[in-house]
Design a protein around this motif. Structure first.
Motif, short mmCIF file in Angstrom:
data_model
loop_
_atom_site.label_atom_id
_atom_site.label_comp_id
_atom_site.label_asym_id
_atom_site.label_seq_id
_atom_site.Cartn_x
_atom_site.Cartn_y
_atom_site.Cartn_z
N GLU A 9 31.87 -0.51 -19.02
CA GLU A 9 31.00 -1.08 -18.35
C GLU A 9 29.31 -1.01 -18.97
O GLU A 9 29.04 -2.44 -18.55
CB GLU A 9 30.71 0.14 -17.02
CG GLU A 9 31.54 0.09 -15.91
CD GLU A 9 32.84 0.81 -16.15
OE1 GLU A 9 32.71 2.14 -16.40
OE2 GLU A 9 33.96 0.07 -16.13
N VAL A 10 29.08 -0.50 -19.85
CA VAL A 10 27.99 -0.95 -20.62
C VAL A 10 27.97 -2.21 -21.09
O VAL A 10 27.11 -3.21 -21.06
CB VAL A 10 27.71 0.32 -21.50
CG1 VAL A 10 26.49 -0.18 -22.44
CG2 VAL A 10 27.43 1.54 -20.70
N LEU A 11 29.16 -2.34 -21.84
CA LEU A 11 29.52 -3.81 -22.47
C LEU A 11 29.29 -4.93 -21.47
O LEU A 11 28.60 -5.91 -21.82
CB LEU A 11 30.76 -3.80 -23.16
CG LEU A 11 31.07 -4.98 -24.00
CD1 LEU A 11 29.98 -5.15 -25.10
CD2 LEU A 11 32.42 -5.25 -24.52
N GLY B 287 23.93 -9.24 -18.67
CA GLY B 287 22.46 -9.43 -18.95
C GLY B 287 21.86 -10.86 -19.71
O GLY B 287 21.05 -11.57 -19.32
N VAL B 288 22.71 -10.82 -20.80
CA VAL B 288 22.63 -12.19 -21.66
C VAL B 288 22.62 -13.33 -20.95
O VAL B 288 21.72 -14.28 -20.95
CB VAL B 288 23.32 -12.07 -22.89
CG1 VAL B 288 23.04 -12.94 -23.83
CG2 VAL B 288 22.99 -10.86 -23.62
N LEU C 169 30.35 -10.02 -13.80
CA LEU C 169 30.41 -8.83 -14.70
C LEU C 169 29.73 -7.55 -14.07
O LEU C 169 30.00 -6.51 -14.01
CB LEU C 169 29.77 -9.12 -16.09
CG LEU C 169 30.66 -10.03 -16.94
CD1 LEU C 169 30.18 -10.69 -18.09
CD2 LEU C 169 32.03 -9.71 -17.29
N TRP C 170 28.57 -8.14 -13.68
CA TRP C 170 27.55 -6.86 -12.96
C TRP C 170 28.26 -6.00 -11.78
O TRP C 170 28.30 -5.11 -11.60
CB TRP C 170 26.35 -7.39 -12.72
CG TRP C 170 25.41 -7.08 -13.83
CD1 TRP C 170 25.05 -8.34 -14.67
CD2 TRP C 170 24.46 -6.32 -14.09
NE1 TRP C 170 24.35 -7.84 -15.59
CE2 TRP C 170 23.97 -6.65 -15.41
CE3 TRP C 170 24.25 -5.06 -13.75
CZ2 TRP C 170 22.98 -5.90 -16.15
CZ3 TRP C 170 23.26 -3.98 -14.37
CH2 TRP C 170 22.76 -4.50 -15.75
#
Length: 1362
Positions: free
Chosen positions: A66-68, A74-75, A193-194
């Motif tokens: 999830e962090v990835l 975010g990028v 993704l989020w």
């Protein structure tokens, strides 16, 4: 260019965003308001801040995957954010290109110039005269005309012929398309993704939270209400979802845009940037102040409406009382009075919003004027900027500001997410004091079953100041039946809960076979214990499954055996689906006795060593009680049994009786020993038997007369005990009567018990289809909605005019904007300056106009809307109170549902008229003016852009949707999970007792899979939509500018017109999309309206408001029931009255007796005309009841019911409520109170008759409430008095006073009494014994005793009548 977009869109944004201001902010502000209020509350409770969780802690449950995902997302978001400023660079170059081209055209249009070697030069033949002029002497200068003079200066080296406008535009089109494609991809990844990663985290949080809540000790549930926990499971976790999903990426994107926009402005032109920034605080202050005002006013409005809502709720909850006392009109007035203040606040809010929206617009237009005026000096006079730079700077700053504004709602959702997470994470981290999942603790090999309390002291965690058990020491021997008796609140049930280890004692210990139970394994300990409670809880599944909850993996034979032992087998086999019958929500399909027996079977199937019976038979009538009691007697064998009862008959034959008082065991022994001790037990027994002394004596005499003397002594004891048992049963029956489940009628006790038992099993199978049918309502025609709003037409007219003007502003803006660009290519400096100043003044004028029209629109529509809302609420409430009582029995018309309908439906209907019309007019003029302008200037270009219009509108709509967040759709998916968690939390004690926590956690987790999968699918769709919405504007611009270049070159279209057409249509398209989504849900409003009209159009079967029907002067009170048959409308399959025949003469007292459900209370309701009989007649003074005028009939009847309903006002007002047809003087009130034995008690209160009784009379004791109800019934001086179990809920002392009051009240009136307690009715003129809906015998007490029929049996043995 997105500037097209951007610019446009941005401007649009600052602009049409007015709506954004108008709508976005408030939504924001409502949220803030709500959160801030909650926060204040929370702070009041504890000094800690409401948010104790940092933003990044929200992600503590994210795995590496999830962090990835979040980092990549975010990028992408940051890159996406830089796209708009990047566009502006392209846009600036594009503008410069167009202007350069236009200047070249202008130059070459002068026939004295020509293009030579790609530079513009004077034509040769013009330069000859030049030389001659030079040769002229001084005196000749004056003769030279201007144009010739001009030619004396050499031309600046302007290039010409190099600029291929079409080629340049093609390049720009490629830029746009490539940026557009990049935006699509970035937008897609950033969102999907989020959202996906959030879905996973939320699933984990839900699982952890629910399983932790199920592990908590019972004391924790005492301090946290179930409703609150359910809200947290749904709403609060959704708030966390909002804070960690798409909102984060959108915030990153907008923030990047903000930073890049400002950088662009400062790099390209810091002077202009500073000038624009200087003006922006005015806008910020405006929006801030507006948000504050709106929040405050909304708060005031909600508060004002909450008062009216409370009135509505109170009235609808007590509809039977209102109907009986004819208070409908009075209540409608009271409700209306409370609506006025809500209306005032609403109108103020509209005015203030209008004012600030206008103000913000005004400032925006002033900013435009200032920026273009100052910017043009920099371009024209000092030549520091090119026109393109001017646009880049202006739009760069504008976009930056816009995006900063749009990023703020995200901050709000972050804050509310952190607030919500605070409590949830703290719960997840809390270690339960008694952990039912723990494997710790040992299990004994052999359990004997000796339980002992050693000096136990205990307080409930929720009320630490109240000592419940005080040094309690008591021993329970294995294999014996021990009974705990004592007044309520003495700590009997608490002791039982300590044995189950729901709580741990504060001091002392509880031991099982000498082991402290705190050292034993909890699940194992609880598996030894079978418990049957006073209010057994069944789960919404089949009977077999319910019994199976007692022990995992139990065979069908065991279930059948347990059912037989519990005397449940026979009734189960009578049901159509036998053991597979669904028991309904909370067991609502079963009667009290049936539920109780299923619960006993569930306890027995565990084969428990220890059986705890907590008032197991108290809520039953005689008949069911006998059966259940028999079942319990069977199962005591060989088990340690602890029985708690108020009914002493049930425990007489216990091995040991322990008397409790004030949290101590004060005596123990057998029945006879304790009677001799004359302690607690003795007082309880005598209290319960006193009331029946007279009755018993009569019964004894009769027995004596007929039996020989040697039998005499035995019979005396027998009949005494039997009647004692009967009376005791009735007593505790009635104490508990208010606990009977109330499914169809939400008001406890109003129907008298009988009907309850009838309505308890309201539609389970039928419930489902009915609801679905009801949901579908034909949406109401708008014309009819407008008809209700007709009186406000002047407001609506002016509002529409204002809205039309506001709609025209956008296109006018694009006119002015393109006009400015055109001025840059004018070669004459003076004309140029004049033109620019003119345009700037025009901007100011447009701003002023907008200011006034916005204010007009805001005020006019809020005024017409609030008036409509109030009118509809009043009409709706009036219509509700006019319905017959049967309508309120329907589950869909529960007070809660009706109050919500009044609150929400009316305000939604307002949205379909007021602001809605404004929105429509606004959008129509906006798009209309834009299209007219565009077609006028260039129809070809307009047609090309119109192809994109639907997409642009869609994208606008979608972006506006985005702002509102995404969590709403997930709500439905979670409903099944919510059902499980709701059932589990509501019945947590039962689940803990059965040790079934893990089972519920597993069921809940299984239900979370579907919503999670759904969210993952949605993430992709949602990302794609977002990407598309973001990139469409780039595509539209690329096509339009390319085609514009073609038209400029081939058809000589002026370049400013290209900008004019494109910006007009693109802004109005965005505006259209935004408007379409800001308009509150139009369809919803029409359906709400339809529901409302359905209510208004419904013709009640028994009309309260009509004046038709018989009235007559000398009302005697002669009542006859002739062959009445009746079924409740909600339960057509159960015949309640089955040919009832009984009559009573004026002045006589008729008493109904019989077991519950035999139709006693029902007959009273027919007399009140709450219902009409299906067959047969009720005659009053010879008039058929269905032909009598309803208000007239009810005004002659006074009713005192078992659970009197009082209203939340003073005692005097409650008494006056008895007669709503006249003004009642205080003297009348006092004399009535004296008759009802109430006066002395009232005078002892500090505020005397002005004392407020609290909601539903909660400030008073039962006996006091009952006497107020009697006074209320007497004050109308009724000819007929109905007493429905009027004294059953009282203790012996209050009962005496109330009974005296009733005896006084009965004098000279026709009276119908219903009672379970025979002592209260023995001196009635007629006693009618009812069973199964008809009278089986009637006469006076002595006649019936002589008959030796059902009544005799009832008096002498307390046996059930069946």
């Amino acid at each position: 260019m997105p500037t097209g977009s951007v610019k446009l869109h941005s401007i649009k944004k600052l602009g049409q965003e007015n709506h954004s201001y108008e709508d976005e902010e408030p939504t924001g502000s409502y949220m803030t308001m709500a959160t801030s209020k909650e926060d204040e509350k929370a702070q009041g409770k504890k000094e800690q801040p409401a948010i104790r969780i940092g933003f990044f802690q929200l992600f503590r449950f994210a795995s590496c995957r999830e962090v990835l995902m979040m980092v990549v997302g975010g990028v992408c978001a940051a890159l996406h954010g830089s796209a708009q400023p990047l566009m502006l660079l392209v846009f600036g170059l594009l503008t410069d290109t167009f202007i350069e081209y236009d200047i070249e055209l202008n130059e070459l249009a002068d026939d004295r110039k020509e293009c030579v070697n790609n530079t513009i030069q004077w034509k040769q033949n013009y330069s000859v005269p030049l030389n001659q002029i030079a040769a002229l002497n001084q005196s000749g200068w004056g003769a030279v005309n201007n144009s010739t003079w001009e030619m004396l200066r050499p031309l600046p080296g302007r290039s010409c012929g190099l600029l291929d406008i079409e080629y340049e535009m093609t390049n720009f089109a490629y830029y746009y398309v490539s940026i557009g494609i990049a935006v699509f991809l970035l937008g897609y990844f950033q969102i999907s993704l989020w959202v996906t990663s959030a879905a996973k985290q939320i699933q984990i949080i839900r699982k952890l939270y629910f399983s932790k809540v199920m592990r908590m000790e019972i004391g924790w549930f005492d301090c946290n209400s179930v409703g609150e926990l359910n809200t947290r499971m749904s709403d609060d976790i959704n708030k966390i979802n909002d804070a960690i999903a798409d909102q984060v990426s959108i915030f990153i994107q907008r923030f990047t845009t903000f930073v890049c926009g400002f950088c662009l402005g400062f790099v390209k032109g810091w002077k202009l940037t500073l000038v624009i920034v200087a003006a922006s605080p005015l806008i910020g202050v405006g929006t801030g102040v507006m948000a504050l005002f709106v929040a405050k006013l909304t708060g005031m409005e909600l508060q004002a409406y909450a008062k009216a809502g409370a009135v509505a709720d109170e009235v609808l909850s007590s509809i039977r009382t209102v109907a009986a006392f004819g208070g409908e009109k009075k209540e409608v007035e009271r409700y209306d009075r409370n609506l006025i203040s809500a209306q005032r606040w609403g109108i103020r809010k509209g005015l203030i919003m209008g004012f600030f929206t206008g103000y913000i617009w005004f400032i925006i237009f002033l900013c435009y004027a200032l920026a273009f005026w100052y910017g043009s000096t920099l371009v024209v006079d000092t030549e520091e900027y090119t026109p393109g730079t001017l646009l880049q700077v202006f739009f760069g700053v504008l976009i930056a500001a816009m995006n900063l504004g749009q990023a703020s709602p995200c901050l709000e959702s972050f804050a509310s997410g952190r607030g919500a997470a605070t409590i949830i994470f703290e719960t997840i981290d809390r270690e339960p004091e008694i952990d039912c999942f723990s494997e710790a603790g040992y299990k004994l090999d052999k359990v004997k079953g000796d339980i002992e309390f050693h000096n136990v002291t205990f307080y409930y965690p929720a009320r630490p100041d109240l000592k419940i058990l005080d040094q309690l020491s008591v021993a329970v021997k294995s294999g014996e039946t021990t009974a705990f008796v004592g007044p309520s609140g003495a700590g009997k049930s608490t002791a039982v809960q300590l044995i189950q280890r729901f709580y741990d004692p504060k001091e002392g210990m509880v031991t099982l076979d000498g082991h402290d139970i705190r050292g034993l394994n909890i699940q194992w300990l609880r598996s030894l214990i079978g418990i049957v409670e006073q209010e057994p809880v069944l789960f919404a599944t089949t009977i077999a499954e319910n019994i199976r909850y007692g022990r995992p993996g139990v065979s069908t034979d065991d279930i059948v055996r347990a059912a037989k032992e519990a005397n449940a087998y026979n009734f189960i086999m009578d049901l159509p689906q036998k053991f597979e019958t669904l028991v309904g929500e909370g067991g609502g399909q079963m009667s009290g006795g049936q539920k109780q027996r299923i619960a006993i079977a569930r306890a027995l199937v565990r084969n428990p060593r220890i059986l705890l019976l907590d008032m197991a038979t108290s809520a039953l009538d005689n008949e069911s009680e006998a059966v259940v009691q028999e079942a319990l007697d069977k199962v005591h064998m060989g088990r340690t049994t602890i029985s708690i009862a108020h009914r002493l008959s049930t425990i007489k034959n216990a091995d040991v009786i322990v008397g409790f008082e004030h949290g101590r065991a004060v005596e123990r022994g057998k029945h006879d020993e304790l009677l001799d001790r004359k302690g607690v037990y003795f007082t309880l027994v005598t209290l319960q038997s006193q009331g029946d002394k007279a009755l018993n004596e009569k019964a004894q005499q009769m027995a004596d007369n007929e039996e020989e003397s040697e039998k005499r002594s035995r019979s005396r004891a027998g009949s005494y005990q039997a009647s004692l048992r009967a009376s005791i049963r009735q007593r505790s029956r009635s104490q508990l009567s208010n606990l009977i489940p109330e499914s169809s009628v939400p008001v406890a006790g109003e129907l008298g018990l009988g009907t309850y038992c009838m309505c308890v099993c309201v539609n389970a199978q039928s419930a489902v289809p009915e609801e679905e049918e009801e949901e579908f309502v034909e949406p109401a025609p708008v014309a009819r909605i407008l008809k209700y709003n007709a009186p406000e037409w002047p407001y609506m007219l002016f509002g529409s005019i204002g809205a039309a003007v506001n709609g025209g502003v956008n296109p006018v803006y694009s006119l002015l904007f393109s006009q400015i660009l055109a001025t840059f290519s004018i070669s004459d400096p003076v004309a140029q300056r004049k033109e620019i100043d003119g345009i700037c003044v025009f901007f100011v004028m447009v701003g002023l106009t907008t200011f006034f029209t916005q204010m007009l629109q805001g005020y006019a529509f809020s005024k017409s809307g609030e008036l409509l809302t109030r009118r509809l609420r009043r009409l709706g409430f009036h219509a509700m109170l006019g319905q017959e009582i049967g309508w309120f029995d329907d589950r869909r018309n529960s007070p809660g549902a009706l109050t919500t309908r009044l609150a929400t439906d009316a305000s939604q209907v307002q949205e379909a008229t007021g602001s809605q019309i404004g929105m429509i007019v606004n959008s129509l003029t906006n798009i209309g003016v834009a299209i007219i302008i565009s077609f006028y200037f260039s129809w070809k270009l307009t047609l090309v852009i119109l192809c994109f219009l639907p997409f642009i509108a869609l994208s606008g709509a979608f972006q506006a949707r985005m702002l509102t967040g995404f969590a709403k759709q997930d709500k439905q998916a979670l409903e099944t999970a919510g059902g499980i968690s709701g059932e589990a939390l509501n019945n947590i004690r039962t689940i803990a007792g059965l040790g079934k926590e893990k089972r519920f956690v597993e069921m809940y987790e299984a239900q979370l899979e579907a919503p999670y999968r759904g969210a993952k699918q949605k993430a992709n769709v949602y990302g794609a939509c977002y990407g598309f919405a973001q990139c469409i504007i780039f595509m539209a611009n690329s096509a339009s500018y390319r085609f514009g270049g073609y038209l400029v070159r081939q058809e000589g279209l002026h370049f400013s017109l290209v900008f004019r057409v494109i910006s007009a249509i693109v802004t109005s398209g965005m505006a259209l999309g935004r408007a379409s989504s800001y308009t509150p849900d139009y369809a919803k409003a029409k359906i709400s309206a339809a529901r409302f009209f359905q209510l208004l159009d419904r013709v009640p079967k028994i009309s309260v408001y009509s004046n038709e029907g018989d009235k007559w002067a000398n009302f005697g009170g002669n009542i006859e029931f002739i062959d009445c048959k009746f079924t409740y409308p909600t339960r057509p399959d159960i015949q309640v009255l089955n040919g009832l025949n009984v009559s009573v003469k004026p002045g006589q007292t008729l008493a109904f007796v019989g077991s519950s459900g035999c139709g006693k209370s029902t007959s009273v309701q027919l007399l009140e005309r709450f219902y009409d009989p299906d067959h047969g007649r009720v005659l009053i003074d010879g008039h058929e009841s269905s032909r009598v005028n309803v208000p007239f009939l009810r005004s002659k009847i006074g009713i005192v019911s078992q659970e009197p309903i009082l209203f939340d006002c003073s005692i005097a007002e409650n008494i006056k409520y008895g007669d709503n047809s006249r003004q009642i003087s205080m003297n009348d009130v006092i004399s009535t109170a004296k008759k009802a034995q109430l006066h002395d008690f009232v005078m002892s209160l500090p505020e005397k008759y002005e004392t407020n009784v609290g909601a539903q009379g909660s400030q008073l004791s039962r006996g006091q409430k009952q006497r107020i109800a009697i006074a209320r019934a007497i004050i109308r001086d009724p000819k007929i008095l109905l007493l429905d179990e009027a004294t059953s809920a009282l203790d012996t002392e209050s009962e005496k006073t109330v009974q005296d009051a009733l005896d006084k009240a009965r004098e000279g009136r026709t009276c119908i009494v219903i009672a379970h307690r025979l002592s209260t009715i023995q001196n009635s003129d007629i006693i009618a014994v009812m069973s199964r809906g008809f009278v089986i015998e009637k006469g006076t007490h002595d006649q019936l005793m002589a008959l030796k029929g059902a009544y005799y049996k009832l008096v002498t043995t307390g046996a059930p009548i069946s």
